[in-house]
Design an enzyme around this catalytic site. Structure first.
Site, PDB file in Angstrom:
ATOM      1  N   HIS A  99       0.836  -1.203   0.000  1.00 52.97           N
ATOM      2  CA  HIS A  99       0.000   0.000   0.000  1.00 52.97           C
ATOM      3  C   HIS A  99       0.869   1.251   0.000  1.00 52.97           C
ATOM      4  O   HIS A  99       1.050   1.905  -1.025  1.00 52.97           O
ATOM      5  CB  HIS A  99      -0.953  -0.025   1.215  1.00 52.97           C
ATOM      6  CG  HIS A  99      -1.808   1.196   1.329  1.00 52.97           C
ATOM      7  ND1 HIS A  99      -2.054   1.808   2.534  1.00 52.97           N
ATOM      8  CD2 HIS A  99      -2.457   1.906   0.390  1.00 52.97           C
ATOM      9  CE1 HIS A  99      -2.831   2.860   2.337  1.00 52.97           C
ATOM     10  NE2 HIS A  99      -3.094   2.938   1.028  1.00 52.97           N
ATOM     11  N   CYS A 117       0.138   0.800   9.642  1.00 54.16           N
ATOM     12  CA  CYS A 117      -0.211   2.115   9.099  1.00 54.16           C
ATOM     13  C   CYS A 117      -1.689   2.235   8.758  1.00 54.16           C
ATOM     14  O   CYS A 117      -2.367   3.137   9.220  1.00 54.16           O
ATOM     15  CB  CYS A 117       0.636   2.421   7.864  1.00 54.16           C
ATOM     16  SG  CYS A 117       2.357   2.690   8.293  1.00 54.16           S
ATOM     17  N   HIS A 118      -2.226   1.322   7.914  1.00 57.34           N
ATOM     18  CA  HIS A 118      -3.615   1.450   7.501  1.00 57.34           C
ATOM     19  C   HIS A 118      -4.381   0.149   7.632  1.00 57.34           C
ATOM     20  O   HIS A 118      -5.403  -0.055   6.960  1.00 57.34           O
ATOM     21  CB  HIS A 118      -3.699   1.980   6.065  1.00 57.34           C
ATOM     22  CG  HIS A 118      -2.975   3.274   5.883  1.00 57.34           C
ATOM     23  ND1 HIS A 118      -1.675   3.332   5.437  1.00 57.34           N
ATOM     24  CD2 HIS A 118      -3.336   4.548   6.164  1.00 57.34           C
ATOM     25  CE1 HIS A 118      -1.283   4.580   5.422  1.00 57.34           C
ATOM     26  NE2 HIS A 118      -2.263   5.351   5.876  1.00 57.34           N
ATOM     27  N   GLY A 119      -3.854  -0.754   8.441  1.00 55.24           N
ATOM     28  CA  GLY A 119      -4.614  -1.949   8.778  1.00 55.24           C
ATOM     29  C   GLY A 119      -4.669  -3.015   7.708  1.00 55.24           C
ATOM     30  O   GLY A 119      -5.501  -3.916   7.766  1.00 55.24           O
ATOM     31  N   GLY A 120      -3.816  -2.953   6.707  1.00 52.49           N
ATOM     32  CA  GLY A 120      -3.777  -4.001   5.691  1.00 52.49           C
ATOM     33  C   GLY A 120      -3.337  -5.318   6.313  1.00 52.49           C
ATOM     34  O   GLY A 120      -2.567  -5.337   7.269  1.00 52.49           O
TER      35      GLY A 120
END
Lengths: 165, 285, 398
Positions: A99, A117-120
């Protein structure tokens, strides 16, 4: 007569300018070369790692060209994936979230990678299973020599994996 | 032509200055070195000041092997023959100042006559009264046997790098080649008075002539130096110095090649600009 | 350049580039009776450009730290960086050659009287440029952190100790330590790569501007009026520059021959030994361009203070040329007496340069003293020569 003179003058001017441009190009080339990575940096282009050092179920992080490479020794209970497995039982992926480039953490209880960072999320094969990542974790070029993996060189096993994918 | 006359004056003046600050100054400041080189005819690979090997004396490698076992292995290792050092290098350096060399290949770089003399009297052969190895009281026959043995086991045709590793690296580091001196700096400082200089760019600092003379007979060039005469034979010393040049000046070949291209380029440029100048100035009133 | 329309016109309306171009280049007329010695001004610009460009590339790998400096130069730049050695050799040779070009440029000014009215400002700014360039060379020489770098800086900074009252404290302040050390290296580095080059560029601009106001001198030292210039003169661009390109090419041929095949004169072997504050090399000496002044310093061997005063005077006295030499005749070409003095001075300067590198003992010491005295006699003789010439001119006038 006057035109004749002009043309010879122009020719000389172009020849001089052109020749100077060649010289400038030579100097620029030397300058360009000075910015290339130094030999000691280039020497780090490949990393050797002994896969047998990773016990089943264990994850090791290897540094390759300054980036983390995850080496996971898979156990039967983990997600299976022929096309993403190295040497039969290992997942070898570049530990950089596809991402925005953060480094995902291994959550041993859930057997997934979770990016802070963004939950991936990625499964044990490195495939993206949740969140914003657009594609699975990248597999770095590698070459196998027995149980030793050379990261940074393209071997036949790597090429085979790439064809399947 | 006036311009050429002026140019000639400048060239002459510059050449006088250049001669003064380079060859003339060099010849005056390095007089003692040139005199020493002339006096001892350096590099002297005949080692004229040492005793000749008595004529008729023949070395027996087999007997030499036994002599080595008797006299040498209380300090030295001979790894090639499976004989390991009696004490670890650190401890050896603590007691002797330097790590005693392994004897496997030492015969491959040293001159025969020198080695013979060295075995009989190390301090005299090295011209270093503080040299760590004691005289062993060997007979001529024992000495020549050991010489024959060491020569017989040593690697043949060693490369320049191998010669330097064998002959110099016990005391000298070569930082830019990631080679660390075998003996620790602090014990060497005690033993020699200072830490021996790094050899990475020593060729540029000293030059070929100086190195040839100095390695061959250190005391003649730098009286009082802690450096012992090592006794390299001609071939080994030439290889060693060639290696030192190669590592100090790795781009020599590229420099010549690029230099020729650049000069050829500029020569054409001189022609073009001259034509241009004539063209422009011809039409002046 | 005079084309109408397009970018140039747009720029001209806002920046007056056409006017600037005319003043600086196409309508800056030079007299015709000048020889190629007048090209050396442009050559100093060329060498300066070479120094800046090669310096920028050295800067990308150089490390101004006493522990890292030597290796960053001799290993990283000289061995690892592709073509790093070209940039270093170029920079070192250019620094040396800069002074050769400067000295010739200055000698031309001396010989043809280019320091005389109305060109005093040109002379003063030129002198300033020389001092700044010397400072740049001196600070730059410390950066490789070799033995010669170190001991040159150590001895030259020690000279400040002799200044009455503040001397000893001043030396420590300059070094930032009791000896030349890491602090000294870093501050010299800052001066060498930022402060001094900026000053050099600024003073160069004033120098060039000044010479365009008063016009270039010529072999005969006879000024031309504006009208004469347009008729008899040659414009700087393109006519003078056409010759300049040729001179530059020949110069570059010589320069790059040195860079690739004879660079040793600019790279002292002693400097390939890392700086060691506990051991002074057997012989230390400045780079060749400072040897003459250095010899004046040593020349008065019987008195250190006198030597020091003479040393400072020898560097600065040339600034006062316009006031020492009051002769009405401008060019040395028409001044037989001055000509003799000039050539004695030139040979004396070379003589001092050579002596400066030799050990200051025995005969050399006395020769040094003699040379130093002759150096100052030249300047002392100028007012006398002026007086003689003045009376001659007056006589001829009547």
């Amino acid at each position: 007569m006057a035109d004749d003179k002009m043309s010879r003058r122009d020719f000389l001017l172009y020849a001089m300018g052109g020749w100077a441009a060649i010289g400038a190009a030579g100097v620029l080339y030397a300058m360009y070369k000075t910015w290339e990575p130094l030999p000691e940096v280039k020497a780090q282009a490949t990393t050797k790692f002994d896969l047998s050092k990773v016990k089943p179920g264990q994850l090791k992080v290897v540094s390759w060209r300054g980036k983390p490479v995850f080496v996971l020794h898979k156990t039967p209970d983990m997600k299976k994936c022929e096309d993403r497995t190295v040497a039969g039982e290992y997942t070898v992926v570049l530990g950089i979230c596809t991402h925005l480039g953060c480094i995902p953490n291994w959550e041993a209880d859930k057997k997934i990678w979770h990016c802070p960072c963004h939950g991936g999320e990625y499964d044990a094969c490195g495939r993206n299973i949740f969140g914003p990542p657009p594609r699975p974790l990248d597999i770095p070029p590698f070459k196998l020599e027995g149980k030793t993996i050379i990261i940074g060189e393209e071997g036949p096993e790597y090429k085979k994996l790439m064809e399947k994918a | 032509m006036k311009e050429l006359k002026i140019l000639a004056v400048i060239v002459v003046l510059v050449l006088i200055g250049y001669w003064g600050i380079e060859p003339l100054a060099h010849s005056i400041m390095h007089k003692h070195i040139e005199e020493a080189i002339k006096k001892y005819n350096l590099p002297d690979f005949k080692f004229s000041d040492l005793d000749p090997i008595p004529s008729g004396l023949q070395g027996n490698p087999q007997a030499g092997k036994e002599a080595v076992k008797t006299f040498c292995i209380s300090c030295h290792s001979v790894k090639k023959e499976g004989i390991n050092a009696p004490m670890p290098p650190q401890a050896a350096a603590q007691s002797f100042g330097v790590v005693p060399p392994d004897l496997s290949n030492i015969g491959g770089i040293l001159d025969e006559k020198y080695l013979f003399n060295f075995l009989k009297n190390p301090q005299k052969a090295t011209e270093n009264p503080k040299f760590a190895m004691p005289a062993l009281g060997l007979s001529d026959q024992q000495a020549i046997d050991i010489v024959a043995y060491l020569k017989s086991i040593a690697k043949k045709n060693m490369s320049g790098k191998e010669v330097v590793e064998e002959g110099c690296v016990r005391c000298h580091s070569i930082k830019y080649q990631k080679i660390q001196a075998l003996s620790p700096p602090d014990t060497m400082k005690k033993y020699l008075g200072k830490v021996p200089p790094d050899l990475s760019v020593i060729y540029k600092a000293k030059g070929e002539e100086y190195l040839h003379a100095f390695i061959n007979k250190p005391q003649a060039i730098l009286p009082g130096t802690g450096m012992p005469r090592v006794g390299l034979d001609k071939e080994a010393q030439e290889k060693a110095i060639a290696y030192l040049e190669e590592i100090a000046d790795p781009h020599k070949e590229q420099r010549t090649k690029v230099g020729i291209i650049v000069l050829a380029y500029l020569l054409v440029m001189v022609g073009l600009t001259y034509a241009w100048k004539r063209k422009i100035w011809k039409n002046l009133h | 350049m005079e084309k109408k329309g397009g970018l140039l016109e747009w720029l001209d309306k806002r920046l007056a580039v056409n006017a600037l171009w005319r003043i600086m280049m196409s309508e800056y007329y030079l007299p015709k009776n000048i020889n190629f010695l007048w090209s050396f001004g442009v050559l100093t610009m060329l060498v300066f450009a070479i120094l800046v460009i090669s310096g920028i590339f050295l800067l990308m790998y150089y490390k101004p730290d006493a522990k890292l400096a030597f290796d960053s130069v001799n290993k990283t730049i000289m061995m690892d960086v592709a073509f790093g050695w070209v940039f270093r050799h170029t920079h070192a040779v250019a620094a040396s050659i800069m002074f050769l070009v400067l000295y010739i440029h200055m000698a031309r000014g001396l010989y043809y009287g280019s320091y005389k009215a109305p060109r005093e400002v040109v002379w003063i700014t030129g002198f300033l440029l020389f001092v700044l360039m010397s400072a740049t060379a001196f600070t730059g020489y410390l950066l490789p952190w070799g033995q010669m770098s170190y001991w040159a800086a150590q001895t030259i900074t020690t000279l400040f100790e002799k200044i009455p009252f503040i001397g000893p404290d001043l030396v420590i302040w300059i070094r930032g330590n009791y000896i030349v050390a890491d602090a000294t290296l870093t501050r010299f580095f800052a001066l060498h790569v930022v402060f001094l080059p900026l000053l050099l560029i600024f003073v160069t601009a004033v120098h060039l501007y000044a010479v365009r106001i008063v016009g270039s001198n010529n072999e005969d030292g006879i000024p031309m009026t504006k009208e004469e210039k347009k008729v008899k003169g040659i414009p700087f661009w393109p006519v003078f520059m056409a010759k300049e390109y040729f001179v530059m090419s020949v110069f570059l041929l010589f320069f790059f021959y040195l860079v690739f095949f004879n660079y040793n004169f600019a790279m002292d072997p002693i400097n390939f030994q890392p700086a060691d504050y506990l051991q002074t090399p057997m012989h230390i000496y400045p780079e060749w361009y400072f040897l003459a002044y250095y010899e004046v310093l040593r020349g008065f061997f019987f008195s250190q203070n006198l030597g020091l005063i003479a040393f400072v005077a020898s560097m600065f006295i040339i600034l006062f040329m316009p006031w020492l030499d009051r002769s009405p005749i401008v060019s040395g070409k028409h001044r037989p007496l001055y000509k003799i003095a000039f050539w004695i001075f030139i040979f004396d300067f070379i003589f001092l340069t050579i002596l400066g590198k030799l050990p200051p003992t025995g005969l050399y010491a006395w020769l040094g003293l003699a040379g130093s005295i002759v150096f100052f006699l030249f300047f002392a003789a100028l007012p006398i020569i002026s007086k003689i010439e003045k009376s001659q001119v007056e006589k001829a006038g009547r």
